[in-house]
Scaffold this motif. Structure first.
Motif, PDB file in Angstrom:
ATOM      1  N   GLN A  58       0.664  -1.351   0.053  1.00 36.00           N
ATOM      2  CA  GLN A  58      -0.032  -0.070  -0.111  1.00 36.00           C
ATOM      3  C   GLN A  58       0.736   1.195  -0.043  1.00 36.00           C
ATOM      4  O   GLN A  58       2.000   1.384   0.946  1.00 36.00           O
ATOM      5  CB  GLN A  58      -1.134   0.001   1.379  1.00 36.00           C
ATOM      6  CG  GLN A  58      -1.904   0.931   1.313  1.00 36.00           C
ATOM      7  CD  GLN A  58      -2.674   1.028   2.518  1.00 36.00           C
ATOM      8  OE1 GLN A  58      -2.433   0.549   3.495  1.00 36.00           O
ATOM      9  NE2 GLN A  58      -3.782   1.807   2.600  1.00 36.00           N
ATOM     10  N   ALA A  87      -3.708  16.229   2.166  1.00 31.92           N
ATOM     11  CA  ALA A  87      -4.247  17.483   2.650  1.00 31.92           C
ATOM     12  C   ALA A  87      -3.987  17.560   4.174  1.00 31.92           C
ATOM     13  O   ALA A  87      -3.942  18.448   4.655  1.00 31.92           O
ATOM     14  CB  ALA A  87      -5.853  17.350   2.491  1.00 31.92           C
ATOM     15  N   GLY A 130       7.422  10.362   9.568  1.00 27.80           N
ATOM     16  CA  GLY A 130       6.622   9.268   9.216  1.00 27.80           C
ATOM     17  C   GLY A 130       7.198   8.314   8.162  1.00 27.80           C
ATOM     18  O   GLY A 130       6.873   7.234   8.018  1.00 27.80           O
TER      19      GLY A 130
ATOM     20  N   PHE B 391       3.658   2.347  13.042  1.00 41.73           N
ATOM     21  CA  PHE B 391       3.392   1.960  11.474  1.00 41.73           C
ATOM     22  C   PHE B 391       3.807   3.149  10.477  1.00 41.73           C
ATOM     23  O   PHE B 391       2.845   3.793   9.732  1.00 41.73           O
ATOM     24  CB  PHE B 391       2.222   1.478  11.186  1.00 41.73           C
ATOM     25  CG  PHE B 391       1.561   0.401  12.201  1.00 41.73           C
ATOM     26  CD1 PHE B 391       2.528  -0.912  12.237  1.00 41.73           C
ATOM     27  CD2 PHE B 391       0.541   0.324  12.839  1.00 41.73           C
ATOM     28  CE1 PHE B 391       2.204  -1.779  13.126  1.00 41.73           C
ATOM     29  CE2 PHE B 391       0.153  -0.764  13.670  1.00 41.73           C
ATOM     30  CZ  PHE B 391       0.969  -1.940  14.001  1.00 41.73           C
ATOM     31  N   ASN B 392       4.779   3.782  10.805  1.00 35.50           N
ATOM     32  CA  ASN B 392       5.205   5.114  10.156  1.00 35.50           C
ATOM     33  C   ASN B 392       4.107   6.242  10.121  1.00 35.50           C
ATOM     34  O   ASN B 392       3.732   6.678   9.157  1.00 35.50           O
ATOM     35  CB  ASN B 392       5.660   4.550   8.365  1.00 35.50           C
ATOM     36  CG  ASN B 392       6.809   3.995   8.525  1.00 35.50           C
ATOM     37  OD1 ASN B 392       6.833   2.643   8.750  1.00 35.50           O
ATOM     38  ND2 ASN B 392       7.978   4.546   8.042  1.00 35.50           N
ATOM     39  N   GLU B 393       3.771   6.284  11.623  1.00 34.66           N
ATOM     40  CA  GLU B 393       2.527   7.279  11.851  1.00 34.66           C
ATOM     41  C   GLU B 393       1.292   7.041  11.137  1.00 34.66           C
ATOM     42  O   GLU B 393       0.517   8.339  11.122  1.00 34.66           O
ATOM     43  CB  GLU B 393       3.222   8.813  11.565  1.00 34.66           C
ATOM     44  CG  GLU B 393       4.696   9.057  12.258  1.00 34.66           C
ATOM     45  CD  GLU B 393       4.874  10.521  11.921  1.00 34.66           C
ATOM     46  OE1 GLU B 393       4.443  11.231  11.449  1.00 34.66           O
ATOM     47  OE2 GLU B 393       6.047  10.829  12.560  1.00 34.66           O
ATOM     48  N   THR B 394       1.287   5.781  10.777  1.00 35.74           N
ATOM     49  CA  THR B 394      -0.164   5.569  10.129  1.00 35.74           C
ATOM     50  C   THR B 394      -1.252   5.492  11.288  1.00 35.74           C
ATOM     51  O   THR B 394      -2.336   5.973  11.284  1.00 35.74           O
ATOM     52  CB  THR B 394      -0.204   4.231   9.518  1.00 35.74           C
ATOM     53  OG1 THR B 394       0.689   4.409   8.471  1.00 35.74           O
ATOM     54  CG2 THR B 394      -1.570   3.887   8.827  1.00 35.74           C
ATOM     55  N   SER B 419      -4.893   6.330   9.872  1.00 32.85           N
ATOM     56  CA  SER B 419      -4.941   6.964   8.388  1.00 32.85           C
ATOM     57  C   SER B 419      -5.025   5.659   7.659  1.00 32.85           C
ATOM     58  O   SER B 419      -4.173   4.621   7.352  1.00 32.85           O
ATOM     59  CB  SER B 419      -3.735   7.409   8.096  1.00 32.85           C
ATOM     60  OG  SER B 419      -3.502   8.541   8.654  1.00 32.85           O
ATOM     61  N   PHE B 420      -6.240   5.194   7.019  1.00 34.52           N
ATOM     62  CA  PHE B 420      -6.613   3.986   6.041  1.00 34.52           C
ATOM     63  C   PHE B 420      -5.672   4.308   4.825  1.00 34.52           C
ATOM     64  O   PHE B 420      -5.173   3.564   4.158  1.00 34.52           O
ATOM     65  CB  PHE B 420      -8.022   4.002   5.824  1.00 34.52           C
ATOM     66  CG  PHE B 420      -8.746   3.835   7.313  1.00 34.52           C
ATOM     67  CD1 PHE B 420      -8.733   2.383   7.689  1.00 34.52           C
ATOM     68  CD2 PHE B 420      -9.858   4.665   7.727  1.00 34.52           C
ATOM     69  CE1 PHE B 420      -9.704   2.191   8.998  1.00 34.52           C
ATOM     70  CE2 PHE B 420     -10.291   4.465   8.762  1.00 34.52           C
ATOM     71  CZ  PHE B 420     -10.281   3.376   9.425  1.00 34.52           C
ATOM     72  N   THR B 421      -5.993   5.457   4.437  1.00 35.62           N
ATOM     73  CA  THR B 421      -5.292   5.776   3.158  1.00 35.62           C
ATOM     74  C   THR B 421      -4.666   7.478   3.457  1.00 35.62           C
ATOM     75  O   THR B 421      -5.157   7.803   4.347  1.00 35.62           O
ATOM     76  CB  THR B 421      -6.089   5.960   2.066  1.00 35.62           C
ATOM     77  OG1 THR B 421      -7.171   6.696   2.006  1.00 35.62           O
ATOM     78  CG2 THR B 421      -6.741   4.272   1.823  1.00 35.62           C
ATOM     79  N   ASP B 422      -4.251   8.004   2.213  1.00 37.47           N
ATOM     80  CA  ASP B 422      -3.969   9.433   2.310  1.00 37.47           C
ATOM     81  C   ASP B 422      -5.440  10.270   2.369  1.00 37.47           C
ATOM     82  O   ASP B 422      -5.274  11.631   2.861  1.00 37.47           O
ATOM     83  CB  ASP B 422      -3.021   9.890   1.090  1.00 37.47           C
ATOM     84  CG  ASP B 422      -1.811   9.624   1.248  1.00 37.47           C
ATOM     85  OD1 ASP B 422      -1.157   9.307   2.575  1.00 37.47           O
ATOM     86  OD2 ASP B 422      -1.025   9.497   0.129  1.00 37.47           O
ATOM     87  N   LYS B 425      -9.446   8.935   7.074  1.00 33.81           N
ATOM     88  CA  LYS B 425      -9.023   8.950   8.512  1.00 33.81           C
ATOM     89  C   LYS B 425     -10.068   8.508   9.277  1.00 33.81           C
ATOM     90  O   LYS B 425     -11.033   8.962   9.226  1.00 33.81           O
ATOM     91  CB  LYS B 425      -7.972  10.237   8.827  1.00 33.81           C
ATOM     92  CG  LYS B 425      -7.319   9.951  10.101  1.00 33.81           C
ATOM     93  CD  LYS B 425      -6.683  11.415  10.554  1.00 33.81           C
ATOM     94  CE  LYS B 425      -5.265  11.305  10.372  1.00 33.81           C
ATOM     95  NZ  LYS B 425      -4.697  12.766  10.898  1.00 33.81           N
ATOM     96  N   PHE B 458     -10.497  13.473   3.335  1.00 28.85           N
ATOM     97  CA  PHE B 458      -9.871  14.888   2.829  1.00 28.85           C
ATOM     98  C   PHE B 458      -9.139  14.841   1.652  1.00 28.85           C
ATOM     99  O   PHE B 458      -8.717  13.861   1.171  1.00 28.85           O
ATOM    100  CB  PHE B 458      -9.102  15.593   4.060  1.00 28.85           C
ATOM    101  CG  PHE B 458      -8.243  14.641   4.567  1.00 28.85           C
ATOM    102  CD1 PHE B 458      -6.854  14.289   4.051  1.00 28.85           C
ATOM    103  CD2 PHE B 458      -8.608  13.802   5.801  1.00 28.85           C
ATOM    104  CE1 PHE B 458      -6.000  13.578   4.983  1.00 28.85           C
ATOM    105  CE2 PHE B 458      -7.940  13.024   6.507  1.00 28.85           C
ATOM    106  CZ  PHE B 458      -6.477  12.878   6.018  1.00 28.85           C
ATOM    107  N   ASN B 459      -9.108  15.903   0.744  1.00 26.50           N
ATOM    108  CA  ASN B 459      -8.556  16.003  -0.413  1.00 26.50           C
ATOM    109  C   ASN B 459      -7.949  17.710  -0.825  1.00 26.50           C
ATOM    110  O   ASN B 459      -8.264  18.221  -0.093  1.00 26.50           O
ATOM    111  CB  ASN B 459      -9.439  15.669  -1.551  1.00 26.50           C
ATOM    112  CG  ASN B 459      -8.728  14.938  -2.598  1.00 26.50           C
ATOM    113  OD1 ASN B 459      -7.389  15.060  -2.904  1.00 26.50           O
ATOM    114  ND2 ASN B 459      -9.097  13.955  -3.298  1.00 26.50           N
TER     115      ASN B 459
END
Lengths: 266, 459
Positions: A58, A87, A130, B391-394, B419-422, B425, B458-459
């Motif tokens: 991912q 964002a 991160g 997990f890398n700040e996930t 954070s599921f994805t960018d 959240k 968010f985007n």
């Protein structure tokens, strides 16, 4: 006394840099000094795309702009990195001012809190936003913080490289960086690190570094810059790849740019 | 999509439905509000790039202007108004845009539309709020910011007695601390003596108070009295801020209104106790610092607060006081940060509100002193924040808490962000208040104990 030592060190580093450029039988420290300076341009502006890839493949992507400038002592850098996407990190900025004679200054601006926070710069092993890169990886390892030895020569991607092992000079460096050893593969022709290995405090392989697309960015001053760098945390199988683009050097950026004013500018 | 949100507005706001023939002005106001809500929802959805080529083109253009937006849905098991209502499902749309007119002129706009009670049990109206709307004029060595702006002062973590410029909404049903602040219409002038040293001047004739979770029984009739927008009620402030050379510090002065209101007992009328909620003038001499020692980061902040009741005579105005915080943080095992702070407060000219003769008056002033932190002459507290990123700040697990030693009341706020994805959240957390319900700050807030969840796009 601290300033005197720093002046002597600076002179040794600069002299060593000039002197060793013609030497064939360089000491490991000479090589590390050349490596230290090889990508220290007077100033630079660039854009970067950072891709974080987890164990299951991912991907997450962070885009940023970066500006750097060498300080008047010719050794220490100032850097301002601003995140422009995604964002949730947009507007977050990092200002890093290196100090060879002491601890670096690092601040982060958090747009959600409208607040600038000073970070503890001794925690050099902490993850940079991160990613798999640490703050030390971003700022650069100070040559005098490690004891270096050449362990051999190897060919990496068709280029002859020195293999240098660096161990922390004291326990503070060891703890601050969270590393027991670094191993670096440096090209013999231009002293750019093309491969690296970092070992954790228990001596286990921790992270593997790779650099590619190495470009001659400042011919006048013999400066090189890899346009792609990659760091893999082999213990958790997580990888970060950074691609630089629009990399420009000697743009004449003013020293005043590296200020709280610009850190807070969204 | 516009139609859906439009219907939603009027559905959720039946009492405010416009009456064209009776109140054109009101109708116009509501129409503007609904239009703004539609615009907010529309642009946030646009950011998802669902739509036609023209919309994608528009979104691309907006991105060049620094556009970001998000949609969030929240659940709170209780609201923050100290009442007995439970189960709030809400939706929020927020957008931010940073148009840059030239190298010399920037601007920043951020607005939010929300409905925290979609189940619509009487208070489920859609609300719009302009968080910031300002122009920034850049000069060689200075910046002038004019408009509604959020300004944050103070280097301590979470408790900032020098932070008196922008109001906070403590009743908002959103999980992040950063969501609480709104801008204040003001002028701010920053002069940069060097990259490290900045002087700031602030001026505003438009005071806005904090929204605090006051709750009164039905036999009490409160009246809010906010300072009018005029020159006489102007606020001004000055700050000198230095960063670098291993030490950051600032000194500041503020002359304006106390963001936290005071409660005054006015008497009785037909069996009802009348009270007035108002904000009084204060002057704050403040300072803060941040410095690292090895692997520890130390921070401190102090404020000497002068009030309208320098002799401690009036129980409905805060007394002068000294408020200070000192603490530090350290990161362990790379991503576990622990931040501990000691908080102290000394009330000058202290008098015990419990000794008040009038019983009705006493009850009101005990409540006032509880909210104002004036129950004890000397108060000691401690705050702590544990933040563990994995997990890398996930995954980010954080707990913030404050414990008041004097009366043994405390507040704890665990929150987990993933954070599921960018773009997606999820947040889950809670707020737990404990203490004597009549004589402690966190005890009074017990009814606001809540569990919350949020899904954010968010985007």
């Amino acid at each position: 006394m601290k300033k005197f030592c720093f002046a002597v060190l600076s002179a040794v580093m600069l002299f060593g840099f000039a002197h060793t450029s013609f030497a064939e039988d360089m000491s490991p420290k000479d090589i590390m000094i050349k490596n230290f300076f090889v990508n220290r341009v007077k100033d630079s502006k660039s854009e970067s795309a950072m891709t974080l890839i987890n164990e299951s493949g991912q991907k997450r992507e962070r885009k940023s702009t970066g500006v750097s400038k060498l300080q008047k002592n010719g050794i220490d850098n100032m850097r301002l990195i601003k995140f422009i996407s995604p964002a949730d990190v947009k507007g977050t900025s990092n200002l890093m001012i290196e100090h060879s004679d002491g601890d670096d200054d690092i601040w982060i601006y958090l747009p959600a809190l409208k607040k600038v926070r000073r970070l503890v710069s001794s925690n050099k092993g902490d993850s940079f936003v991160g990613s798999d890169f640490s703050y030390a990886d971003v700022i650069g390892y100070k040559v005098q913080d490690f004891e270096h030895k050449i362990t051999g020569s190897e060919n990496v991607d068709g280029v002859d490289c020195y293999v240098i092992e660096s161990v922390p000079a004291n326990n503070k460096v060891r703890q601050d960086n969270g590393l027991s050893k670094r191993k670096s593969w440096m090209r013999k022709d231009n002293f750019v690190t093309v491969k690296g290995e970092n070992y954790d405090l228990s001596g286990e392989l921790y992270k593997v570094f790779k650099a590619s697309d190495i470009q001659f960015v400042d011919k006048e001053n013999n400066k090189w810059q890899p346009m792609t760098i990659e760091m893999t945390n082999v213990q958790v199988n997580h990888k970060t790849i950074v691609h630089f683009s629009n990399y420009k050097v000697n743009t004449g950026i003013d020293e005043g740019y590296f200020s709280q004013r610009n850190l807070e500018r969204e | 999509m516009r139609d859906i949100s439009h219907r939603g507005i009027w559905k959720g706001n039946k009492t405010n439905q416009p009456q064209m023939n009776t109140d054109n002005h009101r109708f116009l106001k509501l129409s503007c509000k609904s239009a703004l809500i539609n615009v907010l929802f529309y642009f946030v959805l646009l950011s998802s790039q669902i739509g036609f080529a023209e919309e994608k083109k528009l979104y691309s253009k907006l991105q060049e202007e620094g556009f970001t937006g998000f949609l969030r849905t929240d659940y709170f098991s209780s609201d923050k108004a100290s009442n007995d209502k439970t189960d709030f499902f809400g939706v929020t749309a927020q957008l931010k845009i940073l148009p840059r007119f030239s190298d010399k002129i920037d601007s920043r706009f951020e607005a939010r539309a929300y409905n925290f009670d979609l189940l619509n049990r009487g208070n489920g109206n859609y609300t719009t709020e302009l968080l910031e709307g300002l122009a920034i004029f850049r000069f060689e060595n200075s910046d002038l910011s004019a408009g509604k702006q959020i300004i944050t002062w103070g280097r301590a973590d979470g408790v900032n007695p020098t932070d008196n410029l922008s109001p906070k909404n403590y009743t908002l049903l959103l999980p992040e601390e950063g969501d609480r602040k709104t801008g204040v219409a003001s002028l701010k002038y920053d002069y940069y003596f060097s990259p490290e040293l900045t002087a700031t001047l602030f001026y505003s004739p438009f005071f806005e108070p904090n929204k605090v979770p006051f709750a009164f029984p039905s036999f009490i009739q409160p009246t809010e009295k906010k300072p009018a927008y005029n020159i006489e009620n102007s606020e001004f402030a000055f700050k000198l801020n230095k960063i670098g050379s291993d030490l950051d510090w600032s000194i500041s002065y503020f002359n304006g209104f106390d963001l936290t209101p005071d409660v005054r007992y006015l008497g009785t009328d037909g069996g009802k106790r009348l009270i007035e909620i108002s904000n009084h003038r204060i002057q704050v001499f403040g300072g803060d610092f941040a410095k690292n020692y090895g692997r520890y980061g130390f921070r401190g902040e102090a404020a000497y607060i002068l009030t309208e009741d320098m002799d401690g005579i009036y129980p409905y105005i805060k007394n002068p006081n000294l408020y200070y915080i000192i603490g530090g943080d350290r990161t362990f095992i790379e991503t576990l940060n622990i931040n501990l702070q000691f908080i102290g407060r000394y009330i000058f000219k202290y008098s015990d509100v419990e000794k008040s003769q009038n019983q009705a008056e006493r009850a009101i002033y005990i409540k006032n002193a509880t909210f104002s932190g004036e129950l004890d002459e000397i108060q000691y507290s401690m705050s702590g924040r544990l933040d563990y990123k994995l997990f890398n700040e996930t995954l980010d697990m954080e707990t913030f808490g404050v414990w008041n030693f004097n009366r043994n009341d405390y507040f704890i706020r665990p929150i987990v962000r993933y954070s599921f994805t960018d773009s997606w959240k999820g947040i889950i957390g809670g707020e737990y208040y404990e203490g004597d319900e009549n004589r402690t700050l966190f005890g009074v807030l017990k009814k606001n104990n809540t569990i919350f969840m949020e899904l954010k796009y968010f985007n």
